[in-house]
Write an enzyme that holds these catalytic residues in place. Structure first.
Site, PDB file in Angstrom:
ATOM      1  N   GLY A  49       1.960 -11.319   9.783  1.00 16.20           N
ATOM      2  CA  GLY A  49       2.621 -10.288   9.317  1.00 16.20           C
ATOM      3  C   GLY A  49       1.724  -8.885   9.206  1.00 16.20           C
ATOM      4  CB  CYS A 103      -5.680  -9.802   4.630  1.00 11.58           C
ATOM      5  SG  CYS A 103      -4.789  -8.282   4.680  1.00 11.58           S
ATOM      6  CG  LEU A 104      -3.685  -9.117  10.668  1.00 11.05           C
ATOM      7  CD1 LEU A 104      -2.355  -8.423  11.315  1.00 11.05           C
ATOM      8  CD2 LEU A 104      -4.487  -9.943  11.556  1.00 11.05           C
ATOM      9  CG  HIS A 108      -0.555 -10.962   2.264  1.00 13.34           C
ATOM     10  ND1 HIS A 108      -1.613 -11.590   2.005  1.00 13.34           N
ATOM     11  CD2 HIS A 108      -0.638  -9.962   3.268  1.00 13.34           C
ATOM     12  CE1 HIS A 108      -2.738 -10.995   2.537  1.00 13.34           C
ATOM     13  NE2 HIS A 108      -1.824  -9.808   3.240  1.00 13.34           N
ATOM     14  CD  GLU A 109       2.222  -8.712   5.552  1.00  9.04           C
ATOM     15  OE1 GLU A 109       1.597  -7.667   5.233  1.00  9.04           O
ATOM     16  OE2 GLU A 109       1.650  -9.822   5.901  1.00  9.04           O
TER      17      GLU A 109
HETATM   18 NI    NI Z   1      -2.577  -8.258   4.604  1.00  3.23          NI
END
Ligand code: NI
Length: 185
Positions: free
Chosen positions: A45, A92-93, A134-135
């Site tokens: 995401g 997380c990215l 999360h998003e």
């Molecule tokens: Ni994230």
């Protein structure tokens, strides 16, 4: 177009994103860039603030990790109902290489506008439910490390600062090759 993903800590990641007035071609271009960026980084995401855009836009694709999933776009999402408790190991990215257990609702119902601007509701469990929470946090200026103890958070902050310093001399393509957690959101 693949966009650059901001790495935490970054002042933009602490800001609240603003609602989208209308899902027009500009918003659809943003959503396309977001999904392209998410896939290029092998993420589950991505929220618009992660590419420096303070708009309430999210893309999620929980496949193939969760059965029956596909790419979904959510504009102005709202969690309208939540129940149960679960603990999930999240990445997380914007926090590459890190993953920690986070307390979440087990099931959520989210209402949002889709790619064409039509309202829809999604009922989610497992990874999709985690990704939605999360998003949604990202849209509120919160990242998963904000759910951890301050000790853990400070350790991660130190590692991210080191990572950023190391990557300062690299090209974006090299940074993208950095190892990611299997559920980077
Ligand atoms: Ni994230």
């Amino acid at each position: 177009m693949v966009r650059e993903i901001l790495i935490w800590p970054d002042p933009i990641l602490k800001q609240k994103a603003l609602p989208v007035d209308k899902v027009d071609d500009g918003v659809r271009r943003l959503l396309d860039d977001m999904s392209e960026t998410m896939y290029a980084a092998d993420g589950v995401g991505l929220a618009a603030p992660q590419i420096g855009v303070l708009k309430r836009c999210i893309v999620i694709d929980a496949s193939p990790r969760q059965e029956g999933q596909k790419l979904i776009h959510l504009v102005n999402p709202r969690i309208v109902r939540a129940e149960g408790e679960t603990v999930y190991t999240e990445g997380c990215l914007s926090i590459p290489g890190e993953a920690e257990d986070v307390d979440r609702f087990a099931k959520v119902w989210v209402r949002a506008l889709d790619y064409s601007g039509k309202e829809f509701e999604v009922e989610a469990e497992e990874l999709l439910a985690i990704a939605l929470q999360h998003e949604n946090d990202h849209l509120e200026g919160t990242v998963f490390v904000d759910h951890l103890s301050s000790l853990k958070r400070e350790l991660i902050r130190r590692r991210m600062k080191k990572l950023k310093a190391e990557h300062a001399s690299e090209t974006p393509a090299e940074v993208k090759k950095a190892a990611q957690h299997q559920s980077a959101l």
